[in-house]
Write a protein that holds these residues in place. Structure first.
Motif, mmCIF file in Angstrom:
data_model
loop_
_atom_site.group_PDB
_atom_site.id
_atom_site.type_symbol
_atom_site.label_atom_id
_atom_site.label_comp_id
_atom_site.label_asym_id
_atom_site.label_seq_id
_atom_site.Cartn_x
_atom_site.Cartn_y
_atom_site.Cartn_z
ATOM 1 N N SER A 276 -2.742 -11.989 -1.630
ATOM 2 C CA SER A 276 -3.425 -12.889 -0.700
ATOM 3 C C SER A 276 -2.659 -12.922 0.613
ATOM 4 O O SER A 276 -1.437 -13.122 0.616
ATOM 5 N N CYS A 277 -3.349 -12.724 1.726
ATOM 6 C CA CYS A 277 -2.655 -12.631 3.007
ATOM 7 C C CYS A 277 -3.621 -12.893 4.158
ATOM 8 O O CYS A 277 -4.830 -13.057 3.950
ATOM 9 N N LYS A 278 -3.088 -12.925 5.356
ATOM 10 C CA LYS A 278 -3.895 -13.073 6.552
ATOM 11 C C LYS A 278 -4.203 -11.686 7.119
ATOM 12 O O LYS A 278 -3.319 -10.828 7.161
ATOM 13 N N PRO A 279 -5.445 -11.456 7.551
ATOM 14 C CA PRO A 279 -5.740 -10.183 8.205
ATOM 15 C C PRO A 279 -4.779 -9.942 9.375
ATOM 16 O O PRO A 279 -4.476 -10.855 10.147
ATOM 17 N N GLY A 280 -4.279 -8.738 9.471
ATOM 18 C CA GLY A 280 -3.305 -8.403 10.500
ATOM 19 C C GLY A 280 -1.877 -8.474 10.025
ATOM 20 O O GLY A 280 -0.962 -8.029 10.728
ATOM 21 N N SER A 281 -1.654 -9.025 8.814
ATOM 22 C CA SER A 281 -0.290 -9.133 8.287
ATOM 23 C C SER A 281 0.281 -7.759 7.974
ATOM 24 O O SER A 281 -0.432 -6.856 7.533
ATOM 25 N N LEU A 282 1.576 -7.639 8.188
ATOM 26 C CA LEU A 282 2.282 -6.407 7.851
ATOM 27 C C LEU A 282 2.452 -6.315 6.344
ATOM 28 O O LEU A 282 2.872 -7.272 5.692
ATOM 29 N N VAL A 283 2.121 -5.169 5.789
ATOM 30 C CA VAL A 283 2.270 -4.921 4.357
ATOM 31 C C VAL A 283 2.926 -3.559 4.168
ATOM 32 O O VAL A 283 2.410 -2.550 4.649
ATOM 33 N N SER A 284 4.060 -3.533 3.490
ATOM 34 C CA SER A 284 4.736 -2.274 3.182
ATOM 35 C C SER A 284 4.788 -2.092 1.674
ATOM 36 O O SER A 284 5.096 -3.035 0.942
ATOM 37 N N HIS B 265 -1.562 2.518 -10.827
ATOM 38 C CA HIS B 265 -1.831 3.226 -12.076
ATOM 39 C C HIS B 265 -0.550 3.523 -12.847
ATOM 40 O O HIS B 265 -0.552 3.546 -14.078
ATOM 41 N N SER B 266 0.536 3.780 -12.121
ATOM 42 C CA SER B 266 1.800 4.098 -12.793
ATOM 43 C C SER B 266 2.955 3.837 -11.833
ATOM 44 O O SER B 266 2.776 3.775 -10.614
ATOM 45 N N GLY B 267 4.150 3.679 -12.419
ATOM 46 C CA GLY B 267 5.346 3.509 -11.609
ATOM 47 C C GLY B 267 5.670 2.068 -11.269
ATOM 48 O O GLY B 267 4.987 1.126 -11.689
ATOM 49 N N LEU B 268 6.732 1.923 -10.507
ATOM 50 C CA LEU B 268 7.267 0.625 -10.094
ATOM 51 C C LEU B 268 7.210 0.560 -8.576
ATOM 52 O O LEU B 268 7.740 1.436 -7.886
ATOM 53 N N LEU B 269 6.597 -0.499 -8.043
ATOM 54 C CA LEU B 269 6.313 -0.579 -6.612
ATOM 55 C C LEU B 269 6.810 -1.895 -6.026
ATOM 56 O O LEU B 269 6.537 -2.970 -6.568
ATOM 57 N N ALA B 270 7.544 -1.823 -4.913
ATOM 58 C CA ALA B 270 7.923 -3.020 -4.160
ATOM 59 C C ALA B 270 6.852 -3.301 -3.124
ATOM 60 O O ALA B 270 6.453 -2.411 -2.364
ATOM 61 N N VAL B 271 6.385 -4.548 -3.103
ATOM 62 C CA VAL B 271 5.381 -5.004 -2.141
ATOM 63 C C VAL B 271 6.083 -5.948 -1.176
ATOM 64 O O VAL B 271 6.544 -7.021 -1.581
ATOM 65 N N ILE B 272 6.180 -5.547 0.083
ATOM 66 C CA ILE B 272 6.937 -6.317 1.083
ATOM 67 C C ILE B 272 5.978 -6.777 2.160
ATOM 68 O O ILE B 272 5.252 -5.972 2.751
ATOM 69 N N THR B 273 5.989 -8.063 2.436
ATOM 70 C CA THR B 273 5.086 -8.647 3.416
ATOM 71 C C THR B 273 5.851 -9.544 4.368
ATOM 72 O O THR B 273 6.991 -9.934 4.104
ATOM 73 N N ASN C 144 2.080 -0.856 6.961
ATOM 74 C CA ASN C 144 0.629 -0.876 6.901
ATOM 75 C C ASN C 144 0.159 -2.257 7.357
ATOM 76 O O ASN C 144 0.986 -3.115 7.690
ATOM 77 N N GLU C 145 -1.143 -2.475 7.354
ATOM 78 C CA GLU C 145 -1.672 -3.723 7.900
ATOM 79 C C GLU C 145 -2.859 -4.187 7.081
ATOM 80 O O GLU C 145 -3.761 -3.400 6.770
ATOM 81 N N ALA C 146 -2.854 -5.471 6.729
ATOM 82 C CA ALA C 146 -3.976 -6.041 5.985
ATOM 83 C C ALA C 146 -5.191 -6.176 6.894
ATOM 84 O O ALA C 146 -5.078 -6.608 8.041
ATOM 85 N N THR C 147 -6.356 -5.813 6.376
ATOM 86 C CA THR C 147 -7.594 -5.966 7.130
ATOM 87 C C THR C 147 -8.482 -7.051 6.536
ATOM 88 O O THR C 147 -9.574 -7.308 7.050
ATOM 89 N N ALA C 148 -8.039 -7.660 5.447
ATOM 90 C CA ALA C 148 -8.813 -8.698 4.774
ATOM 91 C C ALA C 148 -7.869 -9.758 4.234
ATOM 92 O O ALA C 148 -6.648 -9.611 4.296
#
Length: 204
Positions: A139-147, A191-199, A179-183
């Protein structure tokens, strides 16, 4: 229950600290952070560590983990384990970045190690990080930075709600940065692996 863990890295701003204090049920402070925590007027519920750098301890529960040379993990990890033992389902870690790169990296992997046991967030005044190993809706604001940063070499995913969609394998490197949130919701179909979500700090 939410737990707040306060570490001896770069202290958060008063605003960030107060924001999370309003939501927490348990405050765990590592012994090295007692100084900056006390200066804010915050009184932790528990102080944990070897007490080699705590100074004047507040009136609270104190857990002495013994001499530094006899320990096999950091005070931050001890604090996370304690919060889990006390029933925390959401854990926010503040003061765990900056100053020392080894501690910052160690704390990032700490989030990864225990991410399946609670909703764990590593937060500072610039960004926050969680680690996922299954599909996740951010959940985020459109335009937020997402890595999106792959922590293992087998990350495959599909995303919706990003300015530059990602599909298939995401190799270890820099392709998932900035990257940038549009919604208001970004769906990460991991689907697989370990992922860091940075906002950016402030994103839920």
């Amino acid at each position: 229950m939410m737990a707040l863990i306060l570490c001896d890295g770069e202290p958060p701003s008063r605003e960030l600290l107060l924001h999370h204090l309003q939501q927490t049920s348990l405050i765990v402070c590592t012994d090295g952070a007692v100084g900056w925590v006390g200066a804010t007027g915050c009184c932790p519920d528990i102080v944990i560590g070897d007490m080699d750098s705590a100074g004047m301890l507040p009136e609270c529960e104190v857990i002495n983990s013994g001499p530094h040379g006899e320990q096999e993990n950091s005070d931050a990890e001890k604090a996370v384990l304690l919060a889990l033992e006390r029933g925390a389902e959401r854990i926010v870690v503040l003061g765990a970045t900056g100053r020392r790169l080894d501690h910052t990296l160690g704390n990032m992997w700490l989030i990864a190690r225990y991410h399946r046991r609670a909703d764990l967030l590593l937060v500072d005044d610039f960004s926050q990080m969680r680690v996922i190993s299954e599909p996740y809706t951010l959940s985020c604001k459109p335009g937020s930075l997402v890595s999106l940063v792959p922590l293992t070499c087998d990350v495959t995913l599909d995303t919706e709600g990003l300015r530059w969609p990602l599909h298939g394998a995401l190799e270890q490197g820099t392709r998932g940065l900035s990257n940038e949130a549009t919604a208001e919701e970004v769906f990460i179909d991991l689907h697989s692996g370990l992922l860091a979500v940075i906002t950016a700090t402030g994103v839920a």
